[in-house]
Design a protein around this motif. Sequence first.
Motif, PDB file in Angstrom:
ATOM      1  N   ALA A 142       7.189  -6.822 -38.488  1.00  0.00           N
ATOM      2  CA  ALA A 142       8.014  -5.909 -37.693  1.00  0.00           C
ATOM      3  C   ALA A 142       8.296  -6.507 -36.314  1.00  0.00           C
ATOM      4  O   ALA A 142       9.430  -6.429 -35.821  1.00  0.00           O
ATOM      5  CB  ALA A 142       7.324  -4.552 -37.555  1.00  0.00           C
ATOM      6  N   VAL A 143       7.294  -7.122 -35.709  1.00  0.00           N
ATOM      7  CA  VAL A 143       7.503  -7.765 -34.402  1.00  0.00           C
ATOM      8  C   VAL A 143       8.468  -8.940 -34.557  1.00  0.00           C
ATOM      9  O   VAL A 143       9.344  -9.143 -33.711  1.00  0.00           O
ATOM     10  CB  VAL A 143       6.161  -8.198 -33.778  1.00  0.00           C
ATOM     11  N   GLN A 144       8.329  -9.706 -35.641  1.00  0.00           N
ATOM     12  CA  GLN A 144       9.277 -10.801 -35.891  1.00  0.00           C
ATOM     13  C   GLN A 144      10.707 -10.278 -35.951  1.00  0.00           C
ATOM     14  O   GLN A 144      11.604 -10.819 -35.305  1.00  0.00           O
ATOM     15  CB  GLN A 144       8.956 -11.508 -37.215  1.00  0.00           C
ATOM     16  N   ARG A 145      10.931  -9.237 -36.743  1.00  0.00           N
ATOM     17  CA  ARG A 145      12.276  -8.686 -36.882  1.00  0.00           C
ATOM     18  C   ARG A 145      12.784  -8.152 -35.546  1.00  0.00           C
ATOM     19  O   ARG A 145      13.953  -8.336 -35.199  1.00  0.00           O
ATOM     20  CB  ARG A 145      12.292  -7.576 -37.939  1.00  0.00           C
ATOM     21  N   ALA A 146      11.929  -7.475 -34.806  1.00  0.00           N
ATOM     22  CA  ALA A 146      12.338  -6.929 -33.511  1.00  0.00           C
ATOM     23  C   ALA A 146      12.685  -8.049 -32.537  1.00  0.00           C
ATOM     24  O   ALA A 146      13.689  -7.965 -31.816  1.00  0.00           O
ATOM     25  CB  ALA A 146      11.229  -6.050 -32.938  1.00  0.00           C
ATOM     26  N   MET A 147      11.895  -9.115 -32.532  1.00  0.00           N
ATOM     27  CA  MET A 147      12.144 -10.241 -31.610  1.00  0.00           C
ATOM     28  C   MET A 147      13.443 -10.970 -31.981  1.00  0.00           C
ATOM     29  O   MET A 147      14.131 -11.483 -31.103  1.00  0.00           O
ATOM     30  CB  MET A 147      10.973 -11.221 -31.628  1.00  0.00           C
ATOM     31  N   GLU A 148      13.764 -11.012 -33.264  1.00  0.00           N
ATOM     32  CA  GLU A 148      15.002 -11.675 -33.691  1.00  0.00           C
ATOM     33  C   GLU A 148      16.242 -10.945 -33.185  1.00  0.00           C
ATOM     34  O   GLU A 148      17.294 -11.538 -33.039  1.00  0.00           O
ATOM     35  CB  GLU A 148      15.063 -11.744 -35.226  1.00  0.00           C
TER      36      GLU A 148
END
Length: 182
Positions: A142-148
Amino acid sequence: MITYYDDRSVQVTSTTVRVDGRSYPLAELTMVWHRRGDRSWRVLAGRGAIGAALAGPLVAAVLGIGLAVWLHRSAVVTIAIVGVSVLVGLAVGPLADVLFEHLDRSYVRGSRQLEMWARWHGRPVRLLRTGDALRFGQIYRAVQRAMEHVPAAPGRSAPGRVAPGQNVIGSSGSSPSPRSKP
């Protein structure tokens, strides 16, 4: 605002990561990585106990059959001992489903403490520490997707290109600094 992950202690949105009441705006996070701790001997011992519980009745059944043959008693006594041994062996069937479910959950949760770290205002901050591997993976993704999807700030390059100071999350999940253990 998009919510990527939400439970009672962690919320990941398109603007913020909130963990146990502390908020970290995504625009202020410049790097996110994870670390794995040592294996938990308690979890490994629990898995061994489940394996022993699964094997115990089967071993008892085989030993009972061996005992019946070794005693050289009458056919009725031998058949009775073999019958009881087989019933003991079959008793593991219904119990096995429950035990396999616990064993499966043990592997899903993992046997290590997992930590998620971020560089916030230039210093490393531990965002999360948990022993639940499934939950950790969901939060980390979820953090990966948000950071992208964090919009590029003035002076930063467009998403897809990494410039110094841009929000990034390691694709391998490794720490950008030397690790203390391999």
